[in-house]
Design an enzyme around this catalytic site. Structure first.
Site, PDB file in Angstrom:
ATOM      1  N   ASP A  83     -47.039  -5.227  11.828  1.00  0.00           N
ATOM      2  CA  ASP A  83     -46.835  -4.033  12.654  1.00  0.00           C
ATOM      3  C   ASP A  83     -45.774  -3.109  12.054  1.00  0.00           C
ATOM      4  O   ASP A  83     -44.902  -3.538  11.296  1.00  0.00           O
ATOM      5  CB  ASP A  83     -46.330  -4.435  14.046  1.00  0.00           C
ATOM      6  CG  ASP A  83     -47.405  -5.104  14.881  1.00  0.00           C
ATOM      7  OD1 ASP A  83     -48.486  -5.405  14.352  1.00  0.00           O
ATOM      8  OD2 ASP A  83     -47.136  -5.326  16.085  1.00  0.00           O
ATOM      9  N   HIS A 226     -43.908  -8.055  10.625  1.00  0.00           N
ATOM     10  CA  HIS A 226     -43.646  -6.621  10.474  1.00  0.00           C
ATOM     11  C   HIS A 226     -43.494  -6.288   8.995  1.00  0.00           C
ATOM     12  O   HIS A 226     -42.633  -6.887   8.324  1.00  0.00           O
ATOM     13  CB  HIS A 226     -42.384  -6.232  11.263  1.00  0.00           C
ATOM     14  CG  HIS A 226     -42.565  -6.407  12.734  1.00  0.00           C
ATOM     15  ND1 HIS A 226     -42.454  -7.639  13.336  1.00  0.00           N
ATOM     16  CD2 HIS A 226     -42.913  -5.533  13.707  1.00  0.00           C
ATOM     17  CE1 HIS A 226     -42.711  -7.504  14.637  1.00  0.00           C
ATOM     18  NE2 HIS A 226     -42.996  -6.237  14.878  1.00  0.00           N
TER      19      HIS A 226
HETATM   20 NI    NI Z   1     -44.183  -2.505  16.941  1.00  0.00          NI
END
Ligand code: NI
Length: 275
Positions: A83, A226
């Site tokens: 993400d 991430h």
């Molecule tokens: Ni996020």
């Protein structure tokens, strides 16, 4: 959608456990414990800026849900997801994926995509999936329906521009809104959550990211990371060959659900492709 066997297993596979405590939020304030603001305005059934594309319209675009013939539905598989990128760290992750012929899913943020469109284009060229994580990493429960549509639409447009790729999945920032009827009716995409939260955004520690995956990984897992941090990229360099060595296929979210015959439906949320 082609590649999806008709099935009735969706409901039992939708985890109704409480929303995870947090999702990485490096773009503004850390959000430990922050989840959906459970307001419930009246759903508006007329909302929906994203109609189902006709086969003619989508014929020239990569079919995100088409099952890669090299995927064996009988063998275990895992969906690594990233993400808040793209960023420079994404490049390092893509290098690993390319080296091992592995796929992953990137839930991109529009403000990052504007800086690194070529990185997302490369991810698409490697067979990775791109999902929508909103233009400005917005909490769906704190913005209007029009703003939700704008946040999603802008990223769809940017990805189409950058990679001629049509987005089919949304991951709501903070995982917020997955039980909010207005949000679900407005978003009109499957909402993709996760079953393994590495907390990489918080620890920024390669070893603890690896341990989080090793501890809970199983066939059908969706792993949340991430693609903003070198520590995460370093974890990917280790975990990708390790999982392959253990017999896992590293596939996109859409590939995994297609291989398991689980339809991904707008307005539903999914944490994993196992029971
Ligand atoms: Ni996020």
């Amino acid at each position: 959608m082609e590649g999806y066997a008709a099935g009735t297993r969706t409901q039992e596979l939708i985890d109704v456990a409480p929303t995870p405590a947090s999702e990485g939020q490096p773009l503004s304030q850390p959000s430990s414990g922050q989840v959906a603001d459970e307001t419930h305005p009246t759903p508006d059934p007329n909302v929906g800026r994203q109609p189902e594309p006709t086969p003619e319209e989508s014929a020239d675009l990569p079919a995100a849900t088409e099952l890669d013939p090299t995927i064996d539905p009988e063998k275990p598989m895992v969906a690594l997801t990233f993400d808040d990128g793209p960023s420079k760290a994404t490049t390092r992750i893509l290098d690993v994926l390319e080296q091992y012929d592995a796929h992953a899913t990137f839930f991109v943020v529009g403000t990052q995509l504007e800086k690194f469109p070529e990185i997302t284009a490369r991810a698409v060229s490697l067979g990775c999936e791109i999902g929508n994580h909103t233009y400005g990493h917005k909490n769906f429960t704190k913005i209007s329906k029009d703003e939700i549509l704008d946040q999603i639409g802008r990223v769809n447009d940017l990805v189409l521009q950058a990679a001629e790729y049509e987005i089919r999945l949304v991951r709501p920032p903070y995982g917020a809104g997955i039980k909010d009827e207005t949000v679900k009716a407005t978003v009109t995409y499957p909402l993709i959550m996760w079953s393994i939260d590495t907390l990489d955004w918080s620890t920024r520690d390669t070893q603890s990211t690896l341990e989080a995956i090793r501890k809970d990984v199983q066939d059908g897992s969706i792993v949340l990371m991430h693609d903003l941090y070198d520590a995460t990229a370093a974890a990917v360099e280790t975990i990708v060959p390790e999982l392959i060595e253990q017999g896992y296929q590293l596939v996109t979210v859409s590939e995994m659900f297609a291989a398991k015959g689980i339809p991904l439906e707008a307005g539903n949320y999914y944490r994993k492709a196992h029971k």
